[in-house]
Design a protein around this motif. Structure first.
Motif, mmCIF file in Angstrom:
data_model
loop_
_atom_site.group_PDB
_atom_site.id
_atom_site.type_symbol
_atom_site.label_atom_id
_atom_site.label_comp_id
_atom_site.label_asym_id
_atom_site.label_seq_id
_atom_site.Cartn_x
_atom_site.Cartn_y
_atom_site.Cartn_z
ATOM 1 N N PRO A 269 0.812 -1.226 0.000
ATOM 2 C CA PRO A 269 0.000 0.000 0.000
ATOM 3 C C PRO A 269 0.841 1.270 0.000
ATOM 4 O O PRO A 269 1.871 1.346 0.671
ATOM 5 C CB PRO A 269 -0.801 -0.116 1.309
ATOM 6 C CG PRO A 269 -0.751 -1.560 1.684
ATOM 7 C CD PRO A 269 0.545 -2.070 1.167
ATOM 8 N N ASN A 270 0.386 2.248 -0.772
ATOM 9 C CA ASN A 270 0.991 3.589 -0.815
ATOM 10 C C ASN A 270 2.472 3.549 -1.180
ATOM 11 O O ASN A 270 3.241 4.429 -0.780
ATOM 12 C CB ASN A 270 0.796 4.309 0.533
ATOM 13 C CG ASN A 270 -0.659 4.403 0.938
ATOM 14 O OD1 ASN A 270 -1.493 4.897 0.172
ATOM 15 N ND2 ASN A 270 -0.991 3.930 2.131
ATOM 16 N N ARG A 271 2.867 2.555 -1.955
ATOM 17 C CA ARG A 271 4.296 2.403 -2.271
ATOM 18 C C ARG A 271 4.836 3.571 -3.083
ATOM 19 O O ARG A 271 6.046 3.823 -3.098
ATOM 20 C CB ARG A 271 4.559 1.079 -2.981
ATOM 21 C CG ARG A 271 3.873 0.884 -4.311
ATOM 22 C CD ARG A 271 4.134 -0.511 -4.876
ATOM 23 N NE ARG A 271 5.547 -0.746 -5.109
ATOM 24 C CZ ARG A 271 6.101 -1.959 -5.130
ATOM 25 N NH1 ARG A 271 5.370 -3.029 -4.914
ATOM 26 N NH2 ARG A 271 7.385 -2.098 -5.359
ATOM 27 N N GLU A 272 3.951 4.338 -3.735
ATOM 28 C CA GLU A 272 4.415 5.517 -4.481
ATOM 29 C C GLU A 272 4.955 6.596 -3.538
ATOM 30 O O GLU A 272 5.698 7.490 -3.963
ATOM 31 C CB GLU A 272 3.263 6.091 -5.336
ATOM 32 C CG GLU A 272 2.123 6.721 -4.555
ATOM 33 C CD GLU A 272 1.151 5.703 -3.963
ATOM 34 O OE1 GLU A 272 0.232 6.125 -3.236
ATOM 35 O OE2 GLU A 272 1.296 4.496 -4.245
ATOM 36 N N ALA A 273 4.599 6.510 -2.257
ATOM 37 C CA ALA A 273 5.089 7.481 -1.259
ATOM 38 C C ALA A 273 6.337 6.978 -0.555
ATOM 39 O O ALA A 273 6.878 7.674 0.315
ATOM 40 C CB ALA A 273 3.996 7.776 -0.234
ATOM 41 N N GLN B 216 7.336 6.292 4.388
ATOM 42 C CA GLN B 216 6.402 6.837 3.418
ATOM 43 C C GLN B 216 6.055 8.268 3.825
ATOM 44 O O GLN B 216 5.772 8.537 4.997
ATOM 45 C CB GLN B 216 5.141 5.977 3.342
ATOM 46 C CG GLN B 216 5.430 4.568 2.849
ATOM 47 C CD GLN B 216 4.194 3.716 2.654
ATOM 48 O OE1 GLN B 216 3.207 3.876 3.348
ATOM 49 N NE2 GLN B 216 4.263 2.791 1.707
ATOM 50 N N SER C 31 3.823 11.789 2.499
ATOM 51 C CA SER C 31 2.845 12.319 1.540
ATOM 52 C C SER C 31 2.058 13.442 2.192
ATOM 53 O O SER C 31 1.887 13.475 3.413
ATOM 54 C CB SER C 31 1.886 11.219 1.079
ATOM 55 O OG SER C 31 0.970 11.706 0.111
ATOM 56 N N ARG D 107 -2.637 1.783 5.746
ATOM 57 C CA ARG D 107 -2.886 1.836 4.308
ATOM 58 C C ARG D 107 -4.036 2.754 3.915
ATOM 59 O O ARG D 107 -3.985 3.391 2.859
ATOM 60 C CB ARG D 107 -3.113 0.421 3.752
ATOM 61 C CG ARG D 107 -4.282 -0.331 4.352
ATOM 62 C CD ARG D 107 -4.258 -1.808 3.941
ATOM 63 N NE ARG D 107 -5.336 -2.561 4.565
ATOM 64 C CZ ARG D 107 -5.290 -3.013 5.820
ATOM 65 N NH1 ARG D 107 -4.224 -2.773 6.555
ATOM 66 N NH2 ARG D 107 -6.303 -3.699 6.323
ATOM 67 N N ARG D 108 -5.074 2.858 4.748
ATOM 68 C CA ARG D 108 -6.195 3.738 4.404
ATOM 69 C C ARG D 108 -6.173 5.028 5.222
ATOM 70 O O ARG D 108 -6.684 6.048 4.765
ATOM 71 C CB ARG D 108 -7.515 2.994 4.601
ATOM 72 C CG ARG D 108 -7.676 1.810 3.644
ATOM 73 C CD ARG D 108 -9.094 1.284 3.593
ATOM 74 N NE ARG D 108 -9.202 0.184 2.656
ATOM 75 C CZ ARG D 108 -9.119 -1.103 2.980
ATOM 76 N NH1 ARG D 108 -8.947 -1.449 4.255
ATOM 77 N NH2 ARG D 108 -9.209 -2.061 2.080
ATOM 78 N N PHE E 80 -3.424 6.643 6.051
ATOM 79 C CA PHE E 80 -2.340 7.456 5.506
ATOM 80 C C PHE E 80 -2.862 8.469 4.478
ATOM 81 O O PHE E 80 -2.645 9.677 4.626
ATOM 82 C CB PHE E 80 -1.275 6.532 4.913
ATOM 83 C CG PHE E 80 -0.066 7.219 4.347
ATOM 84 C CD1 PHE E 80 0.996 7.571 5.179
ATOM 85 C CD2 PHE E 80 0.026 7.498 2.994
ATOM 86 C CE1 PHE E 80 2.122 8.196 4.656
ATOM 87 C CE2 PHE E 80 1.143 8.116 2.469
ATOM 88 C CZ PHE E 80 2.197 8.469 3.295
ATOM 89 N N PRO E 81 -3.573 8.040 3.434
ATOM 90 C CA PRO E 81 -4.086 9.031 2.475
ATOM 91 C C PRO E 81 -5.161 9.927 3.073
ATOM 92 O O PRO E 81 -5.285 11.095 2.672
ATOM 93 C CB PRO E 81 -4.637 8.182 1.332
ATOM 94 C CG PRO E 81 -4.861 6.828 1.903
ATOM 95 C CD PRO E 81 -3.843 6.652 2.981
#
Length: 296
Positions: free
Chosen positions: A12-16, A30, A32, A52-53, A55-56
């Motif tokens: 999850p959120n690996r782009e960050a 991570q 963001s 995972r949820r 965080f955004p």
């Protein structure tokens, strides 16, 4: 290069994700969002996937910083014992490397103990701490003496992490196990991420070492010195740390606030990420960290 290894798959959120060298450790962290800095500290045996949820959701209002603790997930292991003060210092070095000064620390389970230690030891100048089912008090009764010693014995046995990893890899229904041990209902996606972590002997060894090395008696003695606002969120169905523990901590820490998350277990932030994020956002509003946020 992305620091998340290929075996992690759809982490999850690996782009960050990024790799940060700090204090001789290679951290997976991570980052963001924009706004006041907020540090998320997961619990023993967890990793960034547990946010995972959330965080955004929090990244809408904060610059969110979520590391894997030393030896956990994709972070390198510490040289020396992973005591609470040592891990607190390591996170302080990570924050310095990032140029971050979190206004708010959010810790789950043992992560809450680390957050308190960071403030008590002068590692962090945060303006508030949110404890999510925090492991802030010594275990009661016989477990107070038995549990740390057992964890130490298991950690010192070189075959133990591999045995636990094998059992995790062969486990059929980790969701059911998590429900029985934490009181939380975790979706199949979340259970898969836990299974991947528990299949890694290094991750299991780091979790055992932290459990074997923490000193919650010393933390309990120091809690009355905590002089910043403390929010204690406790799941009413938590089978690992009862809600009564939060109430006991509130009696020790001047001005501490208790919020009971009805119907949720030890992994309440994974069961209800939006609700937990809203609670944290409201707390930040009351502290003046976020402007224009309704302080419920």
């Amino acid at each position: 290069m992305n620091p998340v290894p290929a075996w992690a798959g759809d982490w999850p959120n690996r782009e960050a994700s990024r790799r940060v060298e700090a204090g001789g450790l290679a951290f997976h962290v991570q980052v963001s969002g924009e706004g006041p800095d907020l540090l998320l500290i997961h619990g023993t045996g967890g990793a960034t996937h547990s946010w995972r949820r959330m965080f955004p959701a929090l990244a809408r209002d904060f610059r969110v910083i979520a590391p894997d603790l030393p030896g956990h997930g994709f972070s390198g292991a510490m040289q020396g014992l992973s005591t609470l003060p040592a891990v607190a210092r390591a996170l302080g070095q990570l924050l310095a490397a990032l140029g971050a000064q979190p206004a708010l620390l959010v810790g789950h389970s043992a992560g809450a103990a680390i957050a308190c230690r960071m403030v008590l030891d002068g590692v962090s100048g945060a303006r508030g701490i949110a404890s999510l089912n925090g492991a802030l008090l010594p275990f009661a009764g016989v477990a107070a003496e038995l549990f740390p010693g057992l964890a130490r014995l298991l950690f010192l046995n070189p075959f133990t992490p591999r045995l636990f990893a094998l059992q995790a890899a062969l486990a059929g229904d980790l969701s059911r196990f998590l429900r029985r041990s934490t009181g939380s209902r975790i979706d199949p996606e979340g259970a898969r991420f836990y299974a991947r972590l528990l299949s890694r002997p290094g991750h299991v060894a780091a979790a055992l070492e932290l459990m074997a090395s923490w000193d919650l008696k010393a933390l309990k003695a120091d809690l009355p010195r905590l002089r910043i606002p403390l929010l204690l969120v406790a799941g009413s169905n938590d089978l690992a740390i009862p809600a009564s523990s939060a109430r006991e901590v509130a009696r020790l820490v001047p001005g501490a606030e208790v919020v009971i998350a009805s119907g949720l277990g030890h992994l309440a932030h994974e069961e209800d990420p939006e609700g937990t994020a809203a609670c944290i956002r409201s707390f930040a509003g009351r502290l003046g960290i976020l402007e224009g946020v309704e302080a419920a």
